[in-house]
Design a protein around this motif. Structure first.
Motif, PDB file in Angstrom:
ATOM      1  N   LEU A 386       0.832  -1.199   0.000  1.00  0.00           N
ATOM      2  CA  LEU A 386       0.000   0.000   0.000  1.00  0.00           C
ATOM      3  C   LEU A 386       0.877   1.264   0.000  1.00  0.00           C
ATOM      4  O   LEU A 386       0.610   2.242  -0.710  1.00  0.00           O
ATOM      5  N   PHE A 387       1.960   1.208   0.810  1.00  0.00           N
ATOM      6  CA  PHE A 387       2.869   2.353   0.872  1.00  0.00           C
ATOM      7  C   PHE A 387       3.605   2.534  -0.456  1.00  0.00           C
ATOM      8  O   PHE A 387       3.802   3.665  -0.935  1.00  0.00           O
ATOM      9  N   SER A 388       4.013   1.410  -1.087  1.00  0.00           N
ATOM     10  CA  SER A 388       4.755   1.473  -2.349  1.00  0.00           C
ATOM     11  C   SER A 388       3.907   2.052  -3.476  1.00  0.00           C
ATOM     12  O   SER A 388       4.429   2.690  -4.403  1.00  0.00           O
ATOM     13  N   SER A 389       2.606   1.810  -3.428  1.00  0.00           N
ATOM     14  CA  SER A 389       1.727   2.304  -4.490  1.00  0.00           C
ATOM     15  C   SER A 389       1.541   3.819  -4.432  1.00  0.00           C
ATOM     16  O   SER A 389       1.163   4.451  -5.422  1.00  0.00           O
ATOM     17  N   LYS A 390       1.808   4.401  -3.276  1.00  0.00           N
ATOM     18  CA  LYS A 390       1.574   5.833  -3.123  1.00  0.00           C
ATOM     19  C   LYS A 390       2.880   6.626  -2.956  1.00  0.00           C
ATOM     20  O   LYS A 390       2.941   7.817  -3.248  1.00  0.00           O
ATOM     21  N   ASP A 393       9.648   6.298  -1.448  1.00  0.00           N
ATOM     22  CA  ASP A 393      10.760   6.512  -0.507  1.00  0.00           C
ATOM     23  C   ASP A 393      11.517   5.195  -0.331  1.00  0.00           C
ATOM     24  O   ASP A 393      11.001   4.241   0.284  1.00  0.00           O
ATOM     25  N   GLU A 394      12.757   5.125  -0.859  1.00  0.00           N
ATOM     26  CA  GLU A 394      13.540   3.878  -0.793  1.00  0.00           C
ATOM     27  C   GLU A 394      13.935   3.515   0.648  1.00  0.00           C
ATOM     28  O   GLU A 394      14.029   2.346   1.001  1.00  0.00           O
ATOM     29  N   LYS A 395      14.172   4.562   1.427  1.00  0.00           N
ATOM     30  CA  LYS A 395      14.551   4.286   2.834  1.00  0.00           C
ATOM     31  C   LYS A 395      13.427   3.594   3.574  1.00  0.00           C
ATOM     32  O   LYS A 395      13.638   2.630   4.322  1.00  0.00           O
ATOM     33  N   MET A 396      12.221   4.068   3.359  1.00  0.00           N
ATOM     34  CA  MET A 396      11.072   3.428   3.995  1.00  0.00           C
ATOM     35  C   MET A 396      10.858   2.023   3.454  1.00  0.00           C
ATOM     36  O   MET A 396      10.475   1.097   4.188  1.00  0.00           O
ATOM     37  N   ASP A 402      13.250  -4.823   6.106  1.00  0.00           N
ATOM     38  CA  ASP A 402      13.932  -5.291   7.321  1.00  0.00           C
ATOM     39  C   ASP A 402      12.931  -5.815   8.345  1.00  0.00           C
ATOM     40  O   ASP A 402      13.163  -6.832   9.017  1.00  0.00           O
ATOM     41  N   ILE A 403      11.798  -5.097   8.461  1.00  0.00           N
ATOM     42  CA  ILE A 403      10.774  -5.530   9.421  1.00  0.00           C
ATOM     43  C   ILE A 403      10.223  -6.891   9.017  1.00  0.00           C
ATOM     44  O   ILE A 403      10.052  -7.801   9.852  1.00  0.00           O
TER      45      ILE A 403
END
Length: 550
Positions: A386-390, A393-396, A402-403
């Motif tokens: 969901l975050f990648s679609s919006k 940010d590579e760091k996130m 990692d999580i």
């Protein structure tokens, strides 16, 4: 004394009697003849020699003479001149109400001392038997702490006092003015030995469990008998002497009741334990018959009850002690057998509880691992998409990766790959691979003739042990290398675990929770756990688990 008995007997009412005898010395030299008596509580016995139609006192023995006996038996030494024929009168005097029964021996000096030597050996052997039995029962009481063995030791002690007094040792040990106290010791020891034996028998025959009402009745009779006899002998002697026949019948009646009660208790006990019951019955028969024959001899003069100058009760009690000690040896064996059975039951129960605990722990681990992998892991993956679609940010993105990796790692550490599918070796391989990725630690893992198929319970425990040991190394050892080896044998498997860490000091005290858990798991599998650690030189662990009987 007109009597056909082979021994001297004076009844309850008789206070004086005499006997005449003649001795002839057919040799041409003087001869010493010893006149001795078996009964130690003679009150006053005088020996007169007929000389020119007059009686000359040749000897006087007994507790009333206030002369201490040099030996345990009373004796008078007579000297016969060459070819002399001498007549003697032996006069007995005693108190009314106290029967007297004694053997009288006329022997030359050599025969007397030869017979005494045999008696001394027999008495010494008897005392040795009692002392060894007392030592045996004392040691058993110290370890087992049962009243049964305390009562037996007390009974042996009182019995030794009774036999010793009846053999005449009180006449040797007590001062001359206190010889009459020997008879008091004799009476008290009779009552105490009877009471302690009956109480001991109640314990060994388990009367409290099988015949509780009879046990209480027996205890009441014992207390009454002891108190009544002591009261009559020492506090109401005149009343006792006046009604001696009635009181003795009452005492004999209580004795018959005790004998019959014990016979019935033995009969009931043998139904439950034949071997111990049989040995106790043999010892009881010797004790009972010995006591009955002693009463018939001493109180009523119905039979002779001595052999080789020693009373029959002496031999009967020796045989009784022998069989009683065997009986107690069997009882000790039975007690230890019962304790072993109970201990085995406790171990099995403990293992069941431990199995249930470990199984519950494994089930909970699977549930938590599944929850992490299937639920939380899936939600994080969905959140990542969901975050990648919006956002870009590579760091996130890396943080999300990692999580997810951490969640997978934790899930796999809690619930490793299905051991039933990949086997113990495969599960450990995955664990080692995961640790080497996350820790600065080199782990060498090898197997030698290790079975591909192993009981899943053993495999799970061994995996948890390896997991626990690796966690200990990571947390505490500061090691750089670990060697893990699995060995297969005919009836067992072995886990060897070594690290090059800082080791554990023996001064650190008790082991940590991790090692305690490992020991519990090994114990549950009937295995062996060996732990060796030297500070600065690493730690070595060896776990051996039987596979045939686990």
């Amino acid at each position: 004394m007109k009597d056909n008995r082979s021994f001297v007997y004076l009844g309850f009412d008789v206070t004086q009697a005499y006997s005449k005898f003649i001795l002839k010395n057919e040799s041409t030299t003087s001869k010493e003849v010893v006149l001795s008596f078996s009964y130690p509580f003679l009150e006053d016995v005088k020996l007169y020699k007929v000389e020119q139609d007059t009686l000359k006192l040749a000897g006087n023995v007994g507790i009333k003479t206030l002369k201490q006996s040099v030996e345990r038996t009373w004796k008078v030494i007579m000297t016969l001149l060459p070819n002399e024929t001498a007549s003697y009168y032996l006069v007995f005097e005693k108190s009314k109400g106290k029967p007297l029964a004694t053997d009288v021996f006329v022997q030359d000096r050599d025969t007397y001392y030869s017979k005494n030597a045999f008696q001394s050996i027999a008495i010494g052997s008897y005392v040795g038997l009692i002392l060894l039995s007392i030592l045996f029962t004392t040691l058993i009481f110290v370890f087992i702490k049962r009243t049964l063995f305390l009562l037996y030791g007390l009974y042996l002690t009182v019995l030794l006092i009774f036999i010793g007094s009846y053999l005449g040792y009180t006449n040797v040990l007590l001062p001359a003015e206190s010889l009459d106290a020997g008879r008091a010791i004799y009476v008290i020891s009779i009552e105490l030995s009877t009471a302690t034996f009956v109480l001991f028998a109640q314990q060994i025959l388990m009367a409290k469990e099988y015949l509780p009402k009879l046990k209480r009745s027996v205890e009441v009779v014992i207390v009454f008998q002891f108190a009544f006899r002591i009261f009559l002998h020492f506090m109401a002697n005149s009343m006792y002497a006046a009604q001696i026949e009635f009181f003795m019948k009452l005492w004999y009646l209580s004795l018959v009741f005790l004998i019959c009660a014990l016979v019935y208790e033995i009969f009931v006990y043998i139904k439950h334990n034949k071997k111990i019951g049989a040995y106790f019955t043999i010892s009881y028969l010797f004790m009972a018959f010995g006591s009955i024959l002693l009463v018939l001899h001493h109180s009523f003069g119905l039979l002779k009850f001595s052999f080789y100058g020693l009373p029959g009760i002496f031999y009967a009690s020796a045989i009784e002690i022998f069989f009683l000690t065997i009986t107690l040896t069997l009882v000790v064996g039975q007690i230890y057998q019962e304790r072993n059975v109970l201990a085995n039951k406790l171990v099995l129960q403990q293992q069941k509880f431990l199995n249930a605990f470990v199984q519950g722990q494994e089930d909970e681990r699977k549930r938590v691992g599944g929850e992490l992998h299937d639920n939380i892991g899936s939600k994080i993956a969905n959140l990542k998409r969901l975050f990648s679609s919006k956002y870009t940010d590579e760091k996130m993105q890396k943080e999300f990766d990692d999580i997810c990796e951490d969640v997978r790692t934790v899930a796999h550490s809690i619930t490793p790959a299905e051991i039933s599918l990949v086997g113990l070796s495969g599960a450990i391989d995955e664990l080692v691979e995961t640790i080497e990725k996350t820790e600065q630690l080199t782990v060498n893992f090898n197997t030698f003739q290790f079975p591909e198929k192993l009981n899943e319970n053993i495999s799970t425990h061994l995996f948890r042990i390896v997991q626990e040991l690796l966690q200990n190394v990571i947390k505490h050892a500061n090691a750089s290398m670990v060697d893990i080896q699995l060995f297969g044998h005919n009836n067992s498997v072995t886990l060897s675990f070594e690290d090059d860490g800082q080791g554990v000091s023996q001064k650190n005290g008790s082991p940590g929770i991790g090692l305690k858990n490992i020991r519990s798991r090994v114990t549950q599998l009937n295995g062996e756990f060996l732990f060796d650690s030297i500070q600065g030189k690493g730690t070595s662990v060896l776990v051996i688990i039987p596979t045939k009987y686990t």
